[in-house]
Design a protein around this motif. Sequence first.
Motif, mmCIF file in Angstrom:
data_model
loop_
_atom_site.group_PDB
_atom_site.id
_atom_site.type_symbol
_atom_site.label_atom_id
_atom_site.label_comp_id
_atom_site.label_asym_id
_atom_site.label_seq_id
_atom_site.Cartn_x
_atom_site.Cartn_y
_atom_site.Cartn_z
ATOM 1 N N ASN A 1 8.441 8.865 -5.046
ATOM 2 C CA ASN A 1 6.970 9.245 -5.253
ATOM 3 C C ASN A 1 6.473 10.463 -4.590
ATOM 4 N N VAL B 1 -0.887 6.466 -6.563
ATOM 5 C CA VAL B 1 -1.754 7.305 -5.613
ATOM 6 C C VAL B 1 -0.945 7.803 -4.362
ATOM 7 N N GLN B 2 -0.700 9.052 -4.165
ATOM 8 C CA GLN B 2 -0.014 9.525 -3.049
ATOM 9 C C GLN B 2 -0.872 9.182 -1.574
ATOM 10 N N VAL B 3 -0.525 8.592 -0.855
ATOM 11 C CA VAL B 3 -1.016 8.616 0.416
ATOM 12 C C VAL B 3 0.007 8.831 1.487
ATOM 13 N N ARG C 1 6.855 12.087 -1.501
ATOM 14 C CA ARG C 1 6.466 12.038 -0.090
ATOM 15 C C ARG C 1 7.546 12.679 0.791
ATOM 16 N N ILE D 1 0.722 -1.124 -0.089
ATOM 17 C CA ILE D 1 -0.065 0.132 -0.164
ATOM 18 C C ILE D 1 0.826 1.184 -0.212
ATOM 19 N N TYR D 2 1.904 1.235 0.733
ATOM 20 C CA TYR D 2 2.996 2.501 0.927
ATOM 21 C C TYR D 2 3.751 2.548 -0.472
ATOM 22 N N PHE D 3 4.398 1.584 -0.693
ATOM 23 C CA PHE D 3 5.635 1.816 -1.827
ATOM 24 C C PHE D 3 4.948 1.438 -3.085
ATOM 25 N N GLY E 1 2.357 3.775 -3.991
ATOM 26 C CA GLY E 1 2.556 4.928 -4.043
ATOM 27 C C GLY E 1 3.131 5.692 -5.129
ATOM 28 N N ARG E 2 3.478 4.707 -6.180
ATOM 29 C CA ARG E 2 3.689 5.211 -7.481
ATOM 30 C C ARG E 2 2.445 5.745 -8.346
ATOM 31 N N ASP F 1 1.721 8.670 5.275
ATOM 32 C CA ASP F 1 2.199 7.422 5.597
ATOM 33 C C ASP F 1 1.216 7.042 6.990
#
Lengths: 260, 255
Positions: free
Chosen positions: B175, A124-126, B177, A116-118, A121-122, A128
Amino acid sequence: MKDKPVKIEVTDGASIPDSKDKGLLNAWWVSFLGAISIIIYLVVTKPDPYKEILLFVPDGILVTFQVTIFSIIGALVIGLFTGLGRISKNKIINLIASTYVEVVRGIPLLVQLFYIYFALGRVVQVPDMIAAVIAMSVCYGAYMGEVFRAGIESVDSGQTEAARSLGFDKNQTMFLVILPQALRTILPPVGNEFIALLKDSSLVSIIAVADILRRGREFAAESFQYFETYTMIALLYLLITLILSKGVSHMEERLTHYDR
Amino acid sequence: MFKKIIMILMLTMLVGFSAEAGMQVNSDGKPVVSVASDCTWPPMEFINKDKQIVGFSVDLMKAAAEAGGYVVEIKNVAWDGIFAGLASGKYDCICSSVTINDQRKKGMDFSDPYFEVQQSVVTNKDSNAKTLADFKGKKLGAQIGTTGYFAVKKTDGVVAKSYDEVGLAMEDLYNGRISAVVCDDPIAADFALQQEEYAKRLKIAFVVKSATPEYLGVAVKKGNKEVVDLINKGLAAAVKNGSYDKIKAKWFGSN
């Protein structure tokens, strides 16, 4: 002659009975007071490094709390709908809920977090924190779904028949008759899941969320005092878990005491 | 019967412990030095496509061992806890781009320095930051427990984020962040310039200015003079016979 108004006594129902082991010497109090006194003892006798560790991690404790609480809420909502979906007679809803449980239960939480994070992340930007809460809720929602399903199925089918013959519609039957009864069965395993979720929240440190574990590791990496740091972290987790488990057992007591 | 079992257990434990004490020797009679390395730090030490541990410091350790008459066994160990493993005797030394500094000298001994590094800042191509302070209010990432992370933490007004591996920090930077990643310059060069996708968007913006030069050394358990001497002898011999320069040219080009 006028009738005297009848006096109606209103009570709260049966008073809540004393729990069986309310004394000071039960497992919970032994662990709780034990953990607190060890922490105090360490901080007083060896302020360097124990006091420094304790001063270093509070924001981590807050983050762990936030992740846990939001994830519990998320997992409960997802779990309820998954549980209902799993017993639904609508084939499509049933298939979706079942597939979700099978897939999520088959992937380790750590991998889901990375994913979900990495990986996502490409696309959608969520942030942390949100990624952590989503991953934890999605993972634990699957487990809780099974708990909800088992609880709902444990309620005698006569209850449904009775409610339906009294004129309740399907939703009313489920939410007013079946679920309140299922809650009693559901609560102990759900409490278990809460505690497991709190402990598993330490995994979110992998995606750079500054929880207790990450703060501790940062302290240890700089001071090389691994033994001392992890001792303190273990005690802190134990303390938080104990507080949560007390809350859960309190809720259980209130819900189950009519059931005798 | 119970007594027998307990006796056997105790005997095996004794054998287990005595095997750890002192230095191991291989079949040719050469001492074996076990080396821990966090292989996530290209081009210094990393795992290549054939699952082999390779890199500048790996080649150097092997060359030094050959020149110094000993054998090295390199283990891949996660950075978080690598020093704890050294203290508890899980391996003889760490060769993993460990910067020699006073804080670390309190907990361990170091070989002679074998490489000089600087802390480079990798950031997006459109950024025009010139110092770490220019990132005020933004998030900067680095690997946990590295000199790069300490440099970020010392900077006022920036949010320090620590990652288990520098690669994860780079991915987060890519990305979008975080605003920048701080790490040793050879690693920065490898990530920012060698990885095709990263090179499109990232650049090495500047080098963190430091009053004292930063050197890498092999970390050895405090007081283990035997291993320090062995490694120093090997490193000196490798420099003398020219293999150091050859290895440097292989991994960093001729300049």
